[in-house]
Scaffold this motif. Structure first.
Motif, short mmCIF file in Angstrom:
data_model
loop_
_atom_site.label_atom_id
_atom_site.label_comp_id
_atom_site.label_asym_id
_atom_site.label_seq_id
_atom_site.Cartn_x
_atom_site.Cartn_y
_atom_site.Cartn_z
N ALA A 155 6.46 12.15 -6.66
CA ALA A 155 6.08 12.10 -8.08
C ALA A 155 4.58 12.25 -8.25
O ALA A 155 4.12 12.98 -9.15
CB ALA A 155 6.56 10.78 -8.68
N VAL A 156 3.79 11.58 -7.41
CA VAL A 156 2.34 11.66 -7.52
C VAL A 156 1.83 13.06 -7.21
O VAL A 156 0.96 13.59 -7.91
CB VAL A 156 1.68 10.62 -6.59
CG1 VAL A 156 0.20 10.93 -6.40
CG2 VAL A 156 1.83 9.23 -7.16
N LYS B 2 -0.84 -5.87 1.46
CA LYS B 2 -1.94 -5.26 2.21
C LYS B 2 -1.45 -4.36 3.34
O LYS B 2 -2.11 -3.39 3.70
CB LYS B 2 -2.84 -6.36 2.79
CG LYS B 2 -3.63 -7.14 1.77
CD LYS B 2 -4.52 -8.17 2.45
CE LYS B 2 -5.28 -9.00 1.45
NZ LYS B 2 -6.13 -10.02 2.11
N PHE B 3 -0.29 -4.69 3.88
CA PHE B 3 0.22 -3.94 5.03
C PHE B 3 0.49 -2.48 4.68
O PHE B 3 0.32 -1.59 5.50
CB PHE B 3 1.50 -4.59 5.56
CG PHE B 3 2.06 -3.91 6.77
CD1 PHE B 3 1.48 -4.08 8.02
CD2 PHE B 3 3.18 -3.07 6.68
CE1 PHE B 3 1.99 -3.44 9.14
CE2 PHE B 3 3.69 -2.44 7.79
CZ PHE B 3 3.09 -2.63 9.03
N HIS B 4 0.92 -2.23 3.45
CA HIS B 4 1.22 -0.87 3.03
C HIS B 4 0.07 -0.21 2.25
O HIS B 4 0.26 0.81 1.61
CB HIS B 4 2.49 -0.85 2.17
CG HIS B 4 3.73 -1.20 2.94
ND1 HIS B 4 4.28 -2.47 2.90
CD2 HIS B 4 4.49 -0.48 3.78
CE1 HIS B 4 5.35 -2.50 3.67
NE2 HIS B 4 5.51 -1.31 4.22
N TRP B 5 -1.12 -0.82 2.31
CA TRP B 5 -2.30 -0.24 1.66
C TRP B 5 -2.82 0.85 2.59
O TRP B 5 -3.77 0.67 3.35
CB TRP B 5 -3.35 -1.33 1.45
CG TRP B 5 -4.52 -0.93 0.60
CD1 TRP B 5 -5.53 -0.08 0.94
CD2 TRP B 5 -4.81 -1.37 -0.73
NE1 TRP B 5 -6.43 0.03 -0.08
CE2 TRP B 5 -6.02 -0.75 -1.12
CE3 TRP B 5 -4.18 -2.23 -1.62
CZ2 TRP B 5 -6.61 -0.97 -2.36
CZ3 TRP B 5 -4.76 -2.44 -2.86
CH2 TRP B 5 -5.96 -1.82 -3.22
N PRO C 4 -1.91 2.16 -8.60
CA PRO C 4 -1.84 0.98 -7.73
C PRO C 4 -0.56 0.89 -6.92
O PRO C 4 -0.51 0.15 -5.93
CB PRO C 4 -1.92 -0.20 -8.72
CG PRO C 4 -2.46 0.38 -9.98
CD PRO C 4 -1.98 1.79 -10.02
N PHE C 5 0.47 1.63 -7.28
CA PHE C 5 1.78 1.50 -6.65
C PHE C 5 2.11 2.69 -5.77
O PHE C 5 3.26 2.88 -5.37
CB PHE C 5 2.85 1.31 -7.73
CG PHE C 5 2.47 0.30 -8.77
CD1 PHE C 5 2.47 -1.06 -8.47
CD2 PHE C 5 2.07 0.70 -10.03
CE1 PHE C 5 2.08 -1.99 -9.42
CE2 PHE C 5 1.69 -0.23 -10.99
CZ PHE C 5 1.69 -1.58 -10.68
N THR C 6 1.09 3.49 -5.45
CA THR C 6 1.29 4.68 -4.64
C THR C 6 0.29 4.70 -3.49
O THR C 6 -0.55 3.81 -3.36
CB THR C 6 1.11 5.96 -5.49
OG1 THR C 6 -0.28 6.06 -5.87
CG2 THR C 6 1.98 5.90 -6.75
N PHE D 88 -4.33 9.63 -17.91
CA PHE D 88 -4.21 8.18 -18.03
C PHE D 88 -2.95 7.68 -17.32
O PHE D 88 -2.94 6.59 -16.73
CB PHE D 88 -4.19 7.76 -19.50
CG PHE D 88 -5.55 7.55 -20.08
CD1 PHE D 88 -6.28 6.41 -19.78
CD2 PHE D 88 -6.12 8.50 -20.93
CE1 PHE D 88 -7.55 6.21 -20.30
CE2 PHE D 88 -7.40 8.31 -21.45
CZ PHE D 88 -8.12 7.17 -21.14
N ALA D 89 -1.88 8.47 -17.37
CA ALA D 89 -0.63 8.07 -16.72
C ALA D 89 -0.81 7.91 -15.21
O ALA D 89 -0.27 6.97 -14.61
CB ALA D 89 0.47 9.08 -17.02
N ILE D 90 -1.60 8.80 -14.59
CA ILE D 90 -1.80 8.71 -13.15
C ILE D 90 -2.56 7.44 -12.79
O ILE D 90 -2.37 6.87 -11.71
CB ILE D 90 -2.53 9.96 -12.60
CG1 ILE D 90 -2.33 10.08 -11.08
CG2 ILE D 90 -4.02 9.93 -12.90
CD1 ILE D 90 -0.94 10.42 -10.67
N PHE D 91 -3.42 6.95 -13.70
CA PHE D 91 -4.12 5.69 -13.46
C PHE D 91 -3.13 4.53 -13.47
O PHE D 91 -3.30 3.56 -12.72
CB PHE D 91 -5.20 5.47 -14.52
CG PHE D 91 -6.48 6.18 -14.23
CD1 PHE D 91 -7.39 5.65 -13.31
CD2 PHE D 91 -6.80 7.38 -14.84
CE1 PHE D 91 -8.57 6.30 -13.02
CE2 PHE D 91 -7.98 8.04 -14.56
CZ PHE D 91 -8.87 7.50 -13.65
#
Length: 229
Positions: A129-130, A32-35, A200-202, A193-196
């Motif tokens: 990358a994103v 949560k801290f890095h959200w 969650p990790f970006t 679809f790949a970006i989905f």
């Protein structure tokens, strides 16, 4: 080849959506801290504000346009009085306008992240990358809309891609429907679809952190402190 097509157009989309759902749950529970959006505004503000404004003003109508084109069957559109000619005018001109707005915003944001050394040093690999992937997805979407549709005017994605997409939600997707879809549309779909799966990790998770509680929150009062002698 049939097995490859089934993986690409049936298995892969489900894998991406499963990662999207369970990845968010995992990230929220353990990190949560890095959200956060991890803003770099304090380093450079002008390009960030202009690029972000263009991107966000453009992407919202683009998303609704995708929902309308993919989720609403052609027969429903016709029943509402939106014939094929009227729909394609809206998709090309209105969709193209907001698409260009989104594309220019992403170009500015991506150029900023890679060209300003202090911003690049603050960025993680996932940030770079994103940004690159989002820029590519938007570019391919514009290419498919403006170039492919002009070169192949007889192709109607609502009779192929949209049918395949809706069938995914009923676990009845047919990969054969995608066989004759132009390559630009295929690339746009698969990278989408790949970006989905990466989401969650970006830093993209900040999309779900809309501060709705600010609307009813009491004002914060700031008072100047006068030092006493």
């Amino acid at each position: 080849m049939e097995t490859v097509d089934k993986f690409i157009w049936v298995v892969f989309p489900y894998i991406c959506m499963a990662i999207f759902i369970f990845g968010h749950i995992y990230r929220y529970r353990v990190d949560k801290f890095h959200w956060t959006a991890k803003s770099s505004e304090f380093i450079e503000k002008k390009q960030l504000m202009f690029g972000s404004l263009l991107f966000h003003l453009g992407i919202i109508p683009v998303i609704f346009g995708h929902i309308g084109g993919l989720a609403v069957p052609v027969s429903w559109m016709n029943a509402m009085g939106v014939n094929d000619h009227l729909y394609h005018i809206g998709a090309i001109y209105i969709g193209g306008f907001f698409g260009f707005m989104t594309l220019f915003g992403m170009i500015i944001l991506t150029f900023r992240r890679f060209s300003i050394s202090s911003v690049r040093k603050l960025s993680s690999f996932s940030d770079l990358a994103v940004n690159s992937l989002l820029l590519f997805i938007v570019f391919m979407g514009m290419y498919a809309t403006l170039v492919t549709n002009a070169v192949q005017p007889d192709f109607d994605y609502r009779l192929t891609v949209s049918v395949w997409f809706r069938d995914l939600f009923f676990f009845n997707a047919n990969p054969e429907i995608m066989a004759n879809v132009p390559l630009s549309f295929k690339i746009h779909i698969l990278t989408g679809f790949a970006i989905f799966a990466f989401w969650p990790f970006t830093r993209l998770v900040h999309v779900w952190s809309v501060p709705l509680n600010y609307v009813g929150r009491s004002y914060i009062l700031y008072r100047r402190h006068k030092p006493t002698n």
